[in-house]
Design a protein around this motif. Sequence first.
Motif, PDB file in Angstrom:
ATOM      1  N   MET A 290       0.860  -1.365   0.156  1.00  0.00           N
ATOM      2  CA  MET A 290       0.057   0.000  -0.146  1.00  0.00           C
ATOM      3  C   MET A 290       0.883   1.199  -0.071  1.00  0.00           C
ATOM      4  N   LEU A 291       0.645   2.037  -0.648  1.00  0.00           N
ATOM      5  CA  LEU A 291       1.325   3.285  -0.975  1.00  0.00           C
ATOM      6  C   LEU A 291       1.131   4.279   0.049  1.00  0.00           C
ATOM      7  N   GLU A 292       1.960   5.041   0.488  1.00  0.00           N
ATOM      8  CA  GLU A 292       1.743   6.024   1.578  1.00  0.00           C
ATOM      9  C   GLU A 292       1.712   7.383   1.026  1.00  0.00           C
ATOM     10  N   ALA A 293       2.274   7.411  -0.004  1.00  0.00           N
ATOM     11  CA  ALA A 293       2.338   8.898  -0.692  1.00  0.00           C
ATOM     12  C   ALA A 293       2.629   8.556  -2.409  1.00  0.00           C
ATOM     13  N   LEU A 294       2.204   9.400  -3.196  1.00  0.00           N
ATOM     14  CA  LEU A 294       2.276   9.402  -4.766  1.00  0.00           C
ATOM     15  C   LEU A 294       3.637  10.181  -4.960  1.00  0.00           C
ATOM     16  N   ASP A 295       4.870   9.819  -5.418  1.00  0.00           N
ATOM     17  CA  ASP A 295       5.814  10.360  -5.986  1.00  0.00           C
ATOM     18  C   ASP A 295       5.539  10.796  -7.665  1.00  0.00           C
ATOM     19  N   ALA A 296       6.227  11.111  -8.223  1.00  0.00           N
ATOM     20  CA  ALA A 296       6.234  11.733  -9.536  1.00  0.00           C
ATOM     21  C   ALA A 296       5.891  10.315 -10.364  1.00  0.00           C
ATOM     22  N   GLY A 297       6.760   9.289 -10.391  1.00  0.00           N
ATOM     23  CA  GLY A 297       6.767   8.189 -10.990  1.00  0.00           C
ATOM     24  C   GLY A 297       5.137   7.709 -10.743  1.00  0.00           C
ATOM     25  N   GLU A 298       4.644   7.772  -9.495  1.00  0.00           N
ATOM     26  CA  GLU A 298       3.200   7.261  -9.318  1.00  0.00           C
ATOM     27  C   GLU A 298       2.222   7.929  -9.960  1.00  0.00           C
ATOM     28  N   VAL A 299       2.505   9.118  -9.925  1.00  0.00           N
ATOM     29  CA  VAL A 299       1.455   9.983 -10.830  1.00  0.00           C
ATOM     30  C   VAL A 299       1.219   9.612 -12.383  1.00  0.00           C
ATOM     31  N   ARG A 300       2.805   9.344 -12.765  1.00  0.00           N
ATOM     32  CA  ARG A 300       2.686   8.890 -14.271  1.00  0.00           C
ATOM     33  C   ARG A 300       2.003   7.510 -14.242  1.00  0.00           C
ATOM     34  N   ARG A 301       2.231   6.748 -13.306  1.00  0.00           N
ATOM     35  CA  ARG A 301       1.429   5.252 -13.342  1.00  0.00           C
ATOM     36  C   ARG A 301      -0.231   5.632 -13.099  1.00  0.00           C
ATOM     37  N   TRP A 302      -0.699   6.769 -12.531  1.00  0.00           N
ATOM     38  CA  TRP A 302      -2.019   6.782 -12.361  1.00  0.00           C
ATOM     39  C   TRP A 302      -2.598   7.357 -13.798  1.00  0.00           C
ATOM     40  N   VAL A 303      -1.856   8.195 -14.255  1.00  0.00           N
ATOM     41  CA  VAL A 303      -2.430   8.624 -15.603  1.00  0.00           C
ATOM     42  C   VAL A 303      -2.498   7.493 -16.667  1.00  0.00           C
ATOM     43  N   ALA A 304      -1.490   6.584 -16.605  1.00  0.00           N
ATOM     44  CA  ALA A 304      -1.385   5.705 -17.428  1.00  0.00           C
ATOM     45  C   ALA A 304      -2.409   4.582 -17.026  1.00  0.00           C
ATOM     46  N   ALA A 305      -2.915   4.277 -15.775  1.00  0.00           N
ATOM     47  CA  ALA A 305      -4.038   3.425 -15.437  1.00  0.00           C
ATOM     48  C   ALA A 305      -5.232   4.170 -16.142  1.00  0.00           C
ATOM     49  N   CYS A 306      -5.460   5.457 -15.834  1.00  0.00           N
ATOM     50  CA  CYS A 306      -6.562   6.134 -16.381  1.00  0.00           C
ATOM     51  C   CYS A 306      -6.836   5.915 -17.807  1.00  0.00           C
ATOM     52  N   VAL A 307      -5.726   6.049 -18.730  1.00  0.00           N
ATOM     53  CA  VAL A 307      -5.644   5.616 -20.143  1.00  0.00           C
ATOM     54  C   VAL A 307      -6.198   4.381 -20.325  1.00  0.00           C
ATOM     55  N   GLN A 308      -5.477   3.370 -19.468  1.00  0.00           N
ATOM     56  CA  GLN A 308      -5.822   1.845 -19.648  1.00  0.00           C
ATOM     57  C   GLN A 308      -7.498   1.813 -19.370  1.00  0.00           C
ATOM     58  N   SER A 309      -7.705   1.938 -18.503  1.00  0.00           N
ATOM     59  CA  SER A 309      -9.167   1.890 -17.608  1.00  0.00           C
ATOM     60  C   SER A 309     -10.473   2.543 -18.703  1.00  0.00           C
ATOM     61  N   LEU A 310      -9.908   3.838 -18.994  1.00  0.00           N
ATOM     62  CA  LEU A 310     -10.932   4.353 -20.104  1.00  0.00           C
ATOM     63  C   LEU A 310     -11.006   3.843 -21.219  1.00  0.00           C
ATOM     64  N   ASP A 311     -10.018   3.276 -21.668  1.00  0.00           N
ATOM     65  CA  ASP A 311      -9.979   2.511 -23.044  1.00  0.00           C
ATOM     66  C   ASP A 311     -10.791   1.303 -22.903  1.00  0.00           C
ATOM     67  N   ALA A 312     -10.720   0.668 -21.729  1.00  0.00           N
ATOM     68  CA  ALA A 312     -11.533  -0.424 -21.422  1.00  0.00           C
ATOM     69  C   ALA A 312     -12.995  -0.124 -21.314  1.00  0.00           C
TER      70      ALA A 312
END
Length: 539
Positions: free
Chosen positions: A1-23
């Motif tokens: 479980m992440l305790e904080a979002l760093d820059a890399g995790e922000v990018r993973r979230w945006v990528a996850a948004c793209v992935q989920s919206l595509d679905a």
Amino acid sequence: MLEALDAGEVRRWVAACVQSLDAHRAGIDRINVFPVADGDTGSNLLDTLRAALEALLRAPTAERVDAGAAFGVAARGALAGARGNSGVIASQLLRGMAAALRGVDAVTGPDLVAALRSGARMAAAAVSEPAPGTMLSVLDAAATAVGDDLHGVAVAAASAAAEALRRTPEQLPVLAEAGVVDAGGRGVVVLLDALVAVVAERPAALAAAAQARADELGTSLVTAREGGSDLYGYEVMYLLHDTDDPAADRLRDELDRLGDCVSVVGDGDGLWTVHVHCNDIGAAIEAGIDAGRPRRIRVARFADTTPAEPQRYSRDRAVVAAVRGEDLAELFVAEGVAVLRVGAAEPDPYALLEVITGTAAAHVTVLPGDTGLMSVADEAAIRAVAGGQDVVVVPCASPVQALAAIAVHDPRRRSGDDVVAMAEAAAATRRGEVVVAEADGITWVGPCAAGDVLGFADGEVVLIEPGPAGPEALTRAAVGVVERMLAAGGELVTAVVGQTAPAGLTEAVARHLRQERPDADLATHRGGQTDSVVLFGVE
């Protein structure tokens, strides 16, 4: 479980948004009946978030060193690539979050609370005549989330948004008549579900959480697509340069007289995005010329039928693995897996990306062969997602966990269910390893010297056999590791034998099992890896 979002995790979230919206794009498009039944809300949100991800991938490292900066890059990319009213609102959500997080290295729970509130406010300001029962209502509900830990705030925001989405038909008669919830609000819930999955560090949760949310909301999410608007037949969008706030206000007033769904929003750095539904296209563009310098002008007629997308992929799904060891690679290839063979040098994410895109599959599951390959797999997956593929990385700390995932892979299942099954199988496989120490050091079980034989179980040293690392010491260590791992239970032991394993090692393990654990079976594979003498998996 992440305790904080760093820059890399922000990018993973945006990528996850793209992935989920595509679905979920087609489903969101089908329920799009407000503010106009143009059936493109899901597509517009997807294109907007893809623009945000592309900006993150192209940004210099100096521009995304912390989480706040990463949000800023994503917001600018989303604004420049915004599509439709929903895309403009999404870009302003990101812009508001970036404003609240300016200078923040890593986003904690309270930071996320402030960011969601700022994002909801700025999104509301982007719409000239906000109506209840829209994605703005869903964003407002998400902004009520409170808490101290990141996961708790993300879950609270997603739950509040889902509840607000259920209420949208009560607020907008057009939704009630069509028997649907608001399409833009549905998109907001998808984005927040993706955030929960990233914070929980559950890559496979994207498909599962999204499907669970869809099931929870019920069949009201599906309706036949309707025709165009009776009042306004065209959507006009453009970017605007060389303007200021007073000119933008005058433009907004002029567009309000020409049509509806008006938004004139800026990024705070001189770039504005303009959106309006109208009948007089020329007047909408001329108003932009009077206010500044419009470019990238896009006009769509609602009555037109969107042509079907050409088929990009020749197959539905594929599995990709990155592994060390030629024999191990052949083992995966025999199971129908596309393999990146990793040598002694650190692998390039673009090499793995080529394997992923080379599968020509719409859905790809990636199995990194060890913890050292996880970051490579994540980077390659993010770039593949930006290109339109649905890619999920299943965490694997050892090739034995990747083998366990492959054992349960079933292409006849739905892709989301299959990924969940593979992730569960990998996580349920305990891993062991025998290596030769390269230098003196301190371990959990005492000091070791260069040349000693170390036995690992689930990443921790559990035994030390004094060197030199001859056949007897290596064999004793292998038997000792298996014995300790089976103390916690298990029915199947998998051994992947490296290049330096002595003859008779696996036979010694088999004898030990027959004598001490006859209920446990042994499966042996030649791996050919050079970084370990033998790898073990226990299931």
